[in-house]
Design a protein around this motif. Structure first.
Motif, PDB file in Angstrom:
ATOM      1  N   GLU A  84     -39.246 -26.369  99.312  1.00  0.00           N
ATOM      2  CA  GLU A  84     -38.958 -27.633  98.643  1.00  0.00           C
ATOM      3  C   GLU A  84     -39.273 -27.451  97.158  1.00  0.00           C
ATOM      4  N   ASN A  85     -38.331 -27.813  96.313  1.00  0.00           N
ATOM      5  CA  ASN A  85     -38.514 -27.697  94.874  1.00  0.00           C
ATOM      6  C   ASN A  85     -37.792 -28.832  94.177  1.00  0.00           C
ATOM      7  N   VAL A  86     -38.105 -29.001  92.914  1.00  0.00           N
ATOM      8  CA  VAL A  86     -37.448 -30.038  92.115  1.00  0.00           C
ATOM      9  C   VAL A  86     -37.043 -29.432  90.776  1.00  0.00           C
ATOM     10  N   MET A  87     -35.888 -29.852  90.295  1.00  0.00           N
ATOM     11  CA  MET A  87     -35.373 -29.370  89.020  1.00  0.00           C
ATOM     12  C   MET A  87     -34.751 -30.548  88.282  1.00  0.00           C
ATOM     13  N   LEU A  88     -34.949 -30.622  86.969  1.00  0.00           N
ATOM     14  CA  LEU A  88     -34.334 -31.680  86.189  1.00  0.00           C
ATOM     15  C   LEU A  88     -33.828 -31.125  84.872  1.00  0.00           C
ATOM     16  N   THR A  89     -32.819 -31.783  84.332  1.00  0.00           N
ATOM     17  CA  THR A  89     -32.298 -31.432  83.017  1.00  0.00           C
ATOM     18  C   THR A  89     -32.488 -32.616  82.082  1.00  0.00           C
ATOM     19  N   ILE A  90     -32.785 -32.312  80.836  1.00  0.00           N
ATOM     20  CA  ILE A  90     -33.021 -33.334  79.819  1.00  0.00           C
ATOM     21  C   ILE A  90     -32.166 -33.004  78.609  1.00  0.00           C
ATOM     22  N   GLU A  91     -31.335 -33.945  78.212  1.00  0.00           N
ATOM     23  CA  GLU A  91     -30.513 -33.786  77.015  1.00  0.00           C
ATOM     24  C   GLU A  91     -31.221 -34.487  75.861  1.00  0.00           C
ATOM     25  N   SER A  92     -31.878 -33.711  75.025  1.00  0.00           N
ATOM     26  CA  SER A  92     -32.642 -34.280  73.916  1.00  0.00           C
ATOM     27  C   SER A  92     -33.006 -33.167  72.945  1.00  0.00           C
ATOM     28  N   THR A  93     -32.600 -33.308  71.697  1.00  0.00           N
ATOM     29  CA  THR A  93     -32.972 -32.298  70.710  1.00  0.00           C
ATOM     30  C   THR A  93     -34.477 -32.291  70.477  1.00  0.00           C
ATOM     31  N   GLU A  94     -35.117 -33.455  70.593  1.00  0.00           N
ATOM     32  CA  GLU A  94     -36.566 -33.518  70.363  1.00  0.00           C
ATOM     33  C   GLU A  94     -37.333 -32.824  71.486  1.00  0.00           C
ATOM     34  N   ILE A  95     -36.954 -33.092  72.736  1.00  0.00           N
ATOM     35  CA  ILE A  95     -37.615 -32.418  73.856  1.00  0.00           C
ATOM     36  C   ILE A  95     -37.319 -30.921  73.812  1.00  0.00           C
ATOM     37  N   ALA A  96     -36.079 -30.562  73.491  1.00  0.00           N
ATOM     38  CA  ALA A  96     -35.737 -29.145  73.375  1.00  0.00           C
ATOM     39  C   ALA A  96     -36.574 -28.471  72.292  1.00  0.00           C
ATOM     40  N   ALA A  97     -36.825 -29.184  71.193  1.00  0.00           N
ATOM     41  CA  ALA A  97     -37.651 -28.620  70.121  1.00  0.00           C
ATOM     42  C   ALA A  97     -39.087 -28.410  70.587  1.00  0.00           C
ATOM     43  N   ASP A  98     -39.609 -29.333  71.408  1.00  0.00           N
ATOM     44  CA  ASP A  98     -40.964 -29.163  71.947  1.00  0.00           C
ATOM     45  C   ASP A  98     -41.045 -27.910  72.817  1.00  0.00           C
ATOM     46  N   PHE A  99     -40.064 -27.741  73.700  1.00  0.00           N
ATOM     47  CA  PHE A  99     -40.057 -26.563  74.569  1.00  0.00           C
ATOM     48  C   PHE A  99     -39.813 -25.285  73.764  1.00  0.00           C
ATOM     49  N   ALA A 100     -38.959 -25.372  72.751  1.00  0.00           N
ATOM     50  CA  ALA A 100     -38.705 -24.199  71.915  1.00  0.00           C
ATOM     51  C   ALA A 100     -39.968 -23.764  71.184  1.00  0.00           C
ATOM     52  N   LEU A 101     -40.763 -24.732  70.743  1.00  0.00           N
ATOM     53  CA  LEU A 101     -42.024 -24.414  70.077  1.00  0.00           C
ATOM     54  C   LEU A 101     -42.972 -23.709  71.038  1.00  0.00           C
ATOM     55  N   ASN A 102     -43.033 -24.205  72.275  1.00  0.00           N
ATOM     56  CA  ASN A 102     -43.869 -23.562  73.283  1.00  0.00           C
ATOM     57  C   ASN A 102     -43.383 -22.145  73.570  1.00  0.00           C
ATOM     58  N   PHE A 103     -42.067 -21.994  73.714  1.00  0.00           N
ATOM     59  CA  PHE A 103     -41.500 -20.680  74.021  1.00  0.00           C
ATOM     60  C   PHE A 103     -41.770 -19.693  72.890  1.00  0.00           C
ATOM     61  N   GLN A 104     -41.512 -20.121  71.660  1.00  0.00           N
ATOM     62  CA  GLN A 104     -41.672 -19.209  70.530  1.00  0.00           C
ATOM     63  C   GLN A 104     -43.120 -18.761  70.384  1.00  0.00           C
ATOM     64  N   GLY A 105     -44.051 -19.678  70.652  1.00  0.00           N
ATOM     65  CA  GLY A 105     -45.456 -19.316  70.567  1.00  0.00           C
ATOM     66  C   GLY A 105     -45.821 -18.209  71.535  1.00  0.00           C
ATOM     67  N   LEU A 106     -45.333 -18.311  72.781  1.00  0.00           N
ATOM     68  CA  LEU A 106     -45.612 -17.268  73.766  1.00  0.00           C
ATOM     69  C   LEU A 106     -44.836 -15.988  73.470  1.00  0.00           C
ATOM     70  N   TRP A 107     -43.643 -16.136  72.931  1.00  0.00           N
ATOM     71  CA  TRP A 107     -42.846 -14.950  72.603  1.00  0.00           C
ATOM     72  C   TRP A 107     -43.512 -14.142  71.487  1.00  0.00           C
ATOM     73  N   ASP A 108     -43.999 -14.851  70.467  1.00  0.00           N
ATOM     74  CA  ASP A 108     -44.634 -14.171  69.338  1.00  0.00           C
ATOM     75  C   ASP A 108     -46.002 -13.611  69.702  1.00  0.00           C
ATOM     76  N   LYS A 109     -46.731 -14.345  70.540  1.00  0.00           N
ATOM     77  CA  LYS A 109     -48.065 -13.910  70.954  1.00  0.00           C
ATOM     78  C   LYS A 109     -48.175 -14.130  72.459  1.00  0.00           C
ATOM     79  N   PRO A 110     -47.812 -13.135  73.262  1.00  0.00           N
ATOM     80  CA  PRO A 110     -47.778 -13.302  74.721  1.00  0.00           C
ATOM     81  C   PRO A 110     -49.168 -13.297  75.356  1.00  0.00           C
ATOM     82  N   VAL A 111     -49.950 -14.298  74.975  1.00  0.00           N
ATOM     83  CA  VAL A 111     -51.297 -14.484  75.519  1.00  0.00           C
ATOM     84  C   VAL A 111     -51.369 -15.913  76.045  1.00  0.00           C
TER      85      VAL A 111
END
Length: 337
Positions: A120-147
């Motif tokens: 059992e799993n759940v998946m959702l999609t969100i259309e929002s440049t602001e939410i996408a920017a929040d996730f992009a910030l999280n992703f870039q932080g881990l990409w630049d410093k994978p800790v």
């Protein structure tokens, strides 16, 4: 599930950033996603894939990933940039995609055949440049410093979607305490209903708030968890004097409310993975959904949760939880006249 995910990937025109805990696909699903990634690269889309490399825990809660390195190498050969994130001592437990800086796909779903066919799993999609920017910030932080320990250390505000729905992302471990206390406050302040769907329930603040809500008997409480994994957790608690109080709290919660408990296959390398894996909390009109088990260990992992304020979405999620709970021994669903 493979086709739904492929459809999301196929919509990319500029960028795809993927953070996934477990990546192990076979046969048709593997080919479907491989084709989507390869096609995206050919269209000029910049594709980055980040995944958890190791697992530190001796008792598998959550179960460790079994990354298909052959599939990863096929992606790399197709032009996808890949980066493993060491999962020691804490896990890179995300399961999200950011597309073109415009939309996000997230939830509890790993990219494995068993995740899509047996869990059992759940998946959702969100259309929002602001939410996408929040996730992009999280992703870039881990990409630049994978800790893992240094990730998620920023607060994202409430955002309003196009239809007026309010959503707010939380990222762990940076904002894990704010997340669990927000969940606890929602449980404590609920006036009508609480629904819980999580493989394990081990976070002290959340478990304590649930125990108090059950004792008060003022709201309708029900849920579902993975019985096999909670058995393993209780053995851990019994061996740890500081956590022993949680055994009584958990037993009081499941005795006082309607719970389904999935008896999944115990984890072993190469075994079937059929866990109750969805992660949702509903408290009145608030919904919390994402990669975060309601667990103490999850507070230290790289996780994400979307808090949603919507009566309609809360109703959908509560109905889903009730159906899953009924499937695994919870109270039968009410019959509509």
């Amino acid at each position: 599930m493979a086709q739904r995910l492929a459809t999301f990937l196929d919509g990319a025109t500029r960028t795809l950033d993927v953070a996934i805990y477990d990546l192990r696909l076979e046969e048709s699903p593997a080919n479907t996603l491989m084709n989507s990634f390869a096609s995206a690269v050919k269209r000029g889309v910049v594709v980055r894939l980040m995944f958890n490399q190791d697992h530190a825990q001796t008792i598998p809660v959550p179960p460790p990933p079994e990354i298909d390195w052959g599939f990863v190498e096929r992606l790399r050969a197709a032009g996808v940039s890949v980066k493993p994130v060491p999962g020691v001592p804490d896990l890179m437990h995300h399961k999200y995609v950011v597309r073109d800086g415009l939309s996000v796909l997230t939830g509890s779903t790993n990219w494995t055949n068993d995740s899509w066919n047996r869990e059992e799993n759940v998946m959702l999609t969100i259309e929002s440049t602001e939410i996408a920017a929040d996730f992009a910030l999280n992703f870039q932080g881990l990409w630049d410093k994978p800790v893992v320990a240094t990730s998620g250390h920023f607060s994202a505000p409430w955002r309003s979607l196009g239809d007026g729905t309010r959503v707010r992302p939380y990222f762990c471990p940076g904002r894990s305490l704010k997340l669990v206390h927000a969940m606890s406050r929602s449980i404590a302040s609920a006036e009508r209903r609480i629904r819980v769907c999580s493989p394990v329930i081990t976070s002290g603040p959340i478990l304590g708030s649930l125990a108090e809500a059950c004792a008060a008997q003022k709201v309708d409480i029900a849920g579902v968890y993975d019985a096999t994994q909670m058995d393993e957790v209780q053995h851990q608690w019994a061996a740890n004097g500081g956590s022993a109080w949680k055994i009584g709290a958990f037993k009081s919660v499941i005795a006082a409310a309607r719970w389904g408990a999935k008896r999944s296959t115990p984890y072993a390398v190469g075994s079937v993975h059929d866990f109750m894996h969805a992660k949702i909390l509903v408290a009145d009109e608030y919904v919390y959904v994402g990669s975060f088990n309601l667990s103490h260990s999850g507070e230290s992992n790289a996780e994400n949760v979307i808090q949603v304020e919507s009566q309609a979405i809360a109703d959908i999620c509560a109905s889903y939880i009730d159906r899953v709970a009924a499937r695994y021994g919870g109270a039968a669903l009410p019959v509509t006249p």
